[in-house]
Design an enzyme around this catalytic site. Structure first.
Site, PDB file in Angstrom:
ATOM      1  N   GLY A  11     112.836 -29.812 -37.373  1.00 36.09           N
ATOM      2  CA  GLY A  11     113.481 -28.675 -38.040  1.00 36.09           C
ATOM      3  C   GLY A  11     114.983 -28.859 -38.115  1.00 36.09           C
ATOM      4  CG  LEU A  31      97.315 -47.745 -30.982  1.00 33.84           C
ATOM      5  CD1 LEU A  31      98.145 -48.227 -29.787  1.00 33.84           C
ATOM      6  CD2 LEU A  31      98.266 -47.437 -32.143  1.00 33.84           C
ATOM      7  CG  HIS A  45     107.508 -30.045 -39.822  1.00 36.51           C
ATOM      8  ND1 HIS A  45     107.869 -30.197 -38.504  1.00 36.51           N
ATOM      9  CD2 HIS A  45     107.657 -28.716 -40.088  1.00 36.51           C
ATOM     10  CE1 HIS A  45     108.239 -29.026 -38.012  1.00 36.51           C
ATOM     11  NE2 HIS A  45     108.122 -28.105 -38.949  1.00 36.51           N
ATOM     12  NE  ARG A  87     111.126 -31.457 -26.181  1.00 38.40           N
ATOM     13  CZ  ARG A  87     110.509 -30.302 -26.112  1.00 38.40           C
ATOM     14  NH1 ARG A  87     109.706 -30.051 -25.099  1.00 38.40           N
ATOM     15  NH2 ARG A  87     110.687 -29.369 -27.026  1.00 38.40           N
ATOM     16  CD  GLU A 102     102.380 -22.475 -25.660  1.00 33.98           C
ATOM     17  OE1 GLU A 102     102.487 -23.699 -25.895  1.00 33.98           O
ATOM     18  OE2 GLU A 102     101.486 -22.012 -24.924  1.00 33.98           O
ATOM     19  CG  ASP A 139     111.541 -30.610 -30.273  1.00 33.45           C
ATOM     20  OD1 ASP A 139     111.171 -29.982 -31.289  1.00 33.45           O
ATOM     21  OD2 ASP A 139     112.240 -30.096 -29.376  1.00 33.45           O
TER      22      ASP A 139
END
Ligand code: IPE
Ligand code: IPE
Ligand code: MG
Length: 266
Positions: free
Chosen positions: A30, A138, A44, A195, A74, A27
């Protein structure tokens, strides 16, 4: 607390203190772009570079499974221009990187509801997974149009169909049977969840699979997440004591391996 630039592994680290499976919510792309007055897609794109940059270190640290959240169920709610660019970026990255992944003995899996994607992309994904199927260095899993609720729902539906066809009884439904119908059924549960981007939430990622995963949150935006940040996350993981419901004394007396400690099927 150790600095993000401390070296790894700490003196006492053993292999059991290294995560076998890391799941990442990448995350902050943006905001990384906005801070530079760039369009969001630039963030991105840099996010893809960040993935490529940490891959070698993952392998030297013995990580066997990396699962990346690339697009949530979402995320369709974003402006359609961003959705289109994100899906194009996924398709072009797959196209450009699959040969290199294969050369590096990396097995690619893509999880999520792919039915909403163009057939050509679905076929490319299937071909890429088939190509790399026997690779063992991996396991890289990309979650795209994935949601933990979707995954649990499709697993429940599959089991309900078995009951309806009288192939199993409702009593036969156990935690392990349900897990076997999730789209992560051939992956171990994540040991470490990372995260980036400052938010401290799961955002509908691997809801079932994260039950006993160690959670690590960092303010660093994903495009800035480099080898040193990654080592910091590994050090924090190594400092945790995983108890799986037992007491600290029990764990000290008989250390347990994560794979042996998964909660017993209900
Ligand atoms: C994560 O970065 C990538 C995806 C969700 C596809 P974001 O795009 O959510 O970045 P922020 O949270 O707006 O900074
Ligand atoms: C989670 O990030 C999904 C991915 C990284 C792919 P989001 O940016 O979509 O999560 P929220 O909306 O902040 O919870
Ligand atoms: Mg975000």
């Amino acid at each position: 607390m150790s600095s993000p630039h401390a070296t790894f592994p700490p003196a006492a680290a053993t292999l059991s203190e290294l995560p076998r499976h890391i799941a990442v919510v990448m995350d902050g792309n943006g905001r990384w772009a906005r801070r530079r007055a760039l369009p969001r897609i630039a963030g991105h794109r840099r996010g893809v570079e960040a993935i490529k940059n940490i891959m070698p270190l993952l392998r030297t640290r013995g990580v066997q499974y990396l699962t990346l959240f690339a697009f949530s169920s979402e995320n369709w709610q974003r402006p359609s221009s961003e959705v289109t660019l994100l899906l194009e970026l996924f398709a072009s990255t797959l196209e450009n990187e699959i040969r290199r992944l294969h050369e590096n003995q990396i097995r690619l899996r893509v999880i999520g509801d792919l039915s909403r994607f163009p057939h050509a992309l679905q076929n490319r994904v299937a071909e890429s997974m088939a190509l790399t199927r026997a690779n063992q260095a991996l396991n890289l899993t990309i979650a795209i149009n994935y949601g933990g609720r979707w995954d649990l729902t499709q697993a429940c539906r599959a089991l309900a169909e078995l009951v309806e066809r009288r192939e199993i009884s409702a009593d036969a439904i156990s935690a392990s049977l349900l897990a076997s119908r999730l789209c992560t059924s051939d992956l171990p549960e994540p040991d470490l969840f990372i995260r980036t981007g400052g938010e401290q939430r799961i955002s509908n990622f691997l809801l079932w699979q994260l039950a006993y995963t160690e959670l690590y949150f960092t303010d660093t935006y994903w495009p800035d997440f480099d080898e040193q940040h990654f080592e910091q996350a590994l050090m924090r993981f190594a400092s945790r004591q995983r108890r799986f419901g037992k007491t600290a004394e029990q764990i000290q007396a008989a250390p347990i391996q994560a794979e042996a400690a998964a909660p017993a099927p209900a």
